[in-house]
Design a protein around this motif. Structure first.
Motif, PDB file in Angstrom:
ATOM      1  N   ASP A   9       0.836  -1.209   0.000  1.00  0.00           N
ATOM      2  CA  ASP A   9       0.000   0.000   0.000  1.00  0.00           C
ATOM      3  C   ASP A   9       0.868   1.256   0.000  1.00  0.00           C
ATOM      4  O   ASP A   9       0.567   2.236  -0.696  1.00  0.00           O
ATOM      5  CB  ASP A   9      -0.931   0.018   1.212  1.00  0.00           C
ATOM      6  CG  ASP A   9      -2.021  -1.041   1.147  1.00  0.00           C
ATOM      7  OD1 ASP A   9      -2.286  -1.584   0.046  1.00  0.00           O
ATOM      8  OD2 ASP A   9      -2.612  -1.329   2.211  1.00  0.00           O
TER       9      ASP A   9
ATOM     10  N   ASP B 133      -4.803  -4.651  -9.506  1.00  0.00           N
ATOM     11  CA  ASP B 133      -5.777  -4.443  -8.433  1.00  0.00           C
ATOM     12  C   ASP B 133      -5.045  -4.432  -7.093  1.00  0.00           C
ATOM     13  O   ASP B 133      -4.223  -5.312  -6.828  1.00  0.00           O
ATOM     14  CB  ASP B 133      -6.817  -5.574  -8.465  1.00  0.00           C
ATOM     15  CG  ASP B 133      -7.947  -5.343  -7.501  1.00  0.00           C
ATOM     16  OD1 ASP B 133      -7.685  -5.195  -6.287  1.00  0.00           O
ATOM     17  OD2 ASP B 133      -9.101  -5.309  -7.952  1.00  0.00           O
TER      18      ASP B 133
ATOM     19  N   ASP C  98      -5.898  -5.369  -4.344  1.00  0.00           N
ATOM     20  CA  ASP C  98      -6.150  -6.570  -3.552  1.00  0.00           C
ATOM     21  C   ASP C  98      -5.390  -7.784  -4.072  1.00  0.00           C
ATOM     22  O   ASP C  98      -5.402  -8.843  -3.442  1.00  0.00           O
ATOM     23  CB  ASP C  98      -7.645  -6.880  -3.517  1.00  0.00           C
ATOM     24  CG  ASP C  98      -8.426  -5.845  -2.740  1.00  0.00           C
ATOM     25  OD1 ASP C  98      -7.879  -5.287  -1.771  1.00  0.00           O
ATOM     26  OD2 ASP C  98      -9.588  -5.567  -3.110  1.00  0.00           O
ATOM     27  N   ASP C  99      -4.747  -7.648  -5.243  1.00  0.00           N
ATOM     28  CA  ASP C  99      -3.979  -8.757  -5.800  1.00  0.00           C
ATOM     29  C   ASP C  99      -2.709  -8.985  -4.989  1.00  0.00           C
ATOM     30  O   ASP C  99      -2.107  -8.047  -4.474  1.00  0.00           O
ATOM     31  CB  ASP C  99      -3.575  -8.467  -7.254  1.00  0.00           C
ATOM     32  CG  ASP C  99      -4.738  -8.571  -8.222  1.00  0.00           C
ATOM     33  OD1 ASP C  99      -5.816  -9.050  -7.818  1.00  0.00           O
ATOM     34  OD2 ASP C  99      -4.561  -8.168  -9.383  1.00  0.00           O
TER      35      ASP C  99
END
Length: 114
Positions: free
Chosen positions: A47, A94, A96-97
């Motif tokens: 992140d 993505d 979330d990947d």
């Protein structure tokens, strides 16, 4: 102690050329040594890598996280401490990947595919 250093491909190239990650770059340390704790630290660093990409203004890029084993979590991270590299397989993946895993010997190949 394992640390996760959020990078971009450009900052990875700089670290690779210098043979170390400077001490002024962020790093994330797991709350504990469990698999879940390590994964959470890796994804937190991912992140932060995405934030670095956004701040650079170059559009969507590939998140990069360098995992290293160090004695001093606040010091520079020399190449000999680098344990693995985690990178998005495509730009703008993505969030979330999961990141792909690469051995540190593969860093030149990863950088060549920028």
């Amino acid at each position: 102690m394992r640390v996760y250093v959020p990078l971009t491909l450009d900052s990875l190239a700089e670290a690779d050329e210098a043979g170390l990650v400077p001490s002024d770059l962020d790093r994330v340390v797991a709350d504990d040594e469990s698999e879940e704790g390590e994964y959470a630290a890796l994804m937190t660093a991912a992140d932060l890598s995405a934030e670095l990409l956004a701040a650079a203004g170059g559009g969507p890029g590939r998140r990069v996280v360098l995992a290293a084993d160090v004695d001093d979590v606040d010091g520079a991270v020399p190449r000999r401490a680098w344990a693995a590299l985690h990178v998005d397989t495509t730009a703008g993946a993505d969030p979330d990947d999961d990141l792909a895993w690469f051995a540190t010997q593969e860093i030149p190949d990863v950088l060549a595919g920028r």
